[in-house]
Design an enzyme around this catalytic site. Structure first.
Site, mmCIF file in Angstrom:
data_model
loop_
_atom_site.group_PDB
_atom_site.id
_atom_site.type_symbol
_atom_site.label_atom_id
_atom_site.label_comp_id
_atom_site.label_asym_id
_atom_site.label_seq_id
_atom_site.Cartn_x
_atom_site.Cartn_y
_atom_site.Cartn_z
ATOM 1 N N GLN A 13 0.835 -1.206 0.000
ATOM 2 C CA GLN A 13 0.000 0.000 0.000
ATOM 3 C C GLN A 13 0.871 1.257 0.000
ATOM 4 O O GLN A 13 0.545 2.265 -0.627
ATOM 5 C CB GLN A 13 -0.934 -0.016 1.220
ATOM 6 C CG GLN A 13 -1.932 1.137 1.191
ATOM 7 C CD GLN A 13 -2.919 1.087 2.331
ATOM 8 O OE1 GLN A 13 -3.329 0.005 2.759
ATOM 9 N NE2 GLN A 13 -3.307 2.242 2.833
ATOM 10 N N CYS A 18 -5.050 -10.277 3.526
ATOM 11 C CA CYS A 18 -4.013 -11.122 4.145
ATOM 12 C C CYS A 18 -4.000 -10.917 5.656
ATOM 13 O O CYS A 18 -3.402 -11.688 6.390
ATOM 14 C CB CYS A 18 -2.632 -10.876 3.535
ATOM 15 S SG CYS A 18 -1.965 -9.234 3.779
HETATM 16 ZN ZN LIG Z 1 -0.105 -9.462 2.452
#
Ligand SMILES: [Zn+2]
Length: 229
Positions: free
Chosen positions: A158, A188
């Site tokens: 990100q 995740c």
């Molecule tokens: Zn991840």
């Protein structure tokens, strides 16, 4: 072993005017990441690799429900990762050269995206909010959404996604400043690992007048936040 450690791209102290993190390589945020003539494994090999993963989790790869799965997974990959073949610079290149005296920032907020984390190849998704203050070049507003999609459709962190969006706008439009805020939920983290649903991760990057002027940052953030009440 020491000899094997490669030097990280040195940051040149003389380069003060370059307004981007040293780890960002213009080649990766201005051009398509994959050249058309770049050698890649064949589609059949990719499908075989999916079959291997299916066998690894304990599946019978010959059962009827799974016969077309390797093909579908590779097709899904083509779609999710099409950003490797798209050129960010091209999207921003078609500009209007006339700001008509407009001298405030332009903000596009709530740009939805889905990306894949580079650590687990699992989706993270959310919204990007992008502002820039044009000097003379202005882009169509949909171009900022297109730009976000190109970077999102690559393996990402990100932080990197946020920095790349800002750097591309900075580099091509040469505005007085860019502000990017990205908020996302990482699967995740929500469906595996600590399994915390709804935890949001925020990343931001400010350049030029936004970096130098906390009041402009605050105005940007309050306009973005205002949208969510
Ligand atoms: Zn991840």
């Amino acid at each position: 072993m020491d000899a094997l450690i490669k030097p990280i791209r040195p940051s040149k102290p003389s380069d003060k005017q370059v307004d981007r993190p040293a780890e960002l390589d213009p080649a990766e945020f201005l051009a398509a990441a994959v050249r058309a003539d770049q050698p890649r494994p064949a589609r059949a090999e990719a499908e075989q690799a999916v079959k291997t993963l299916l066998a690894y989790i304990g599946e019978n790869t010959d059962r009827e429900g799974l016969l077309d799965t390797p093909r579908r997974v590779v097709e899904a990959f083509d779609e999710l990762y099409q950003g490797y073949h798209q050129c960010p610079a091209e999207v921003l290149d078609r500009t209007f050269g006339e700001t008509a005296g407009y001298d405030d920032f332009v903000l596009v907020r709530d740009i939805e995206f889905t990306s894949q984390c580079e650590h687990h190849m699992m989706p993270f998704y959310g919204k990007a909010h992008i502002a820039y203050t044009p000097v003379e070049r202005v882009v169509g507003l949909s171009k900022l959404a297109r730009l976000t999609d190109i970077f999102a459709r690559r393996l990402q962190t990100q932080e990197h996604l946020t920095a790349q969006i800002a750097a591309a706008i900075d580099e091509i439009l040469k505005p007085r400043g860019v502000a990017v805020l990205v908020e996302a939920e990482h699967t995740c983290m929500s469906v595996r690992g600590v399994a915390k649903h709804g935890a949001m991760t925020f990343t931001s990057r400010f350049t030029g007048m936004f970096r130098d002027n906390p009041a402009e940052q605050a105005r940007f953030l309050s306009l973005v936040r205002g949208s969510q009440r």
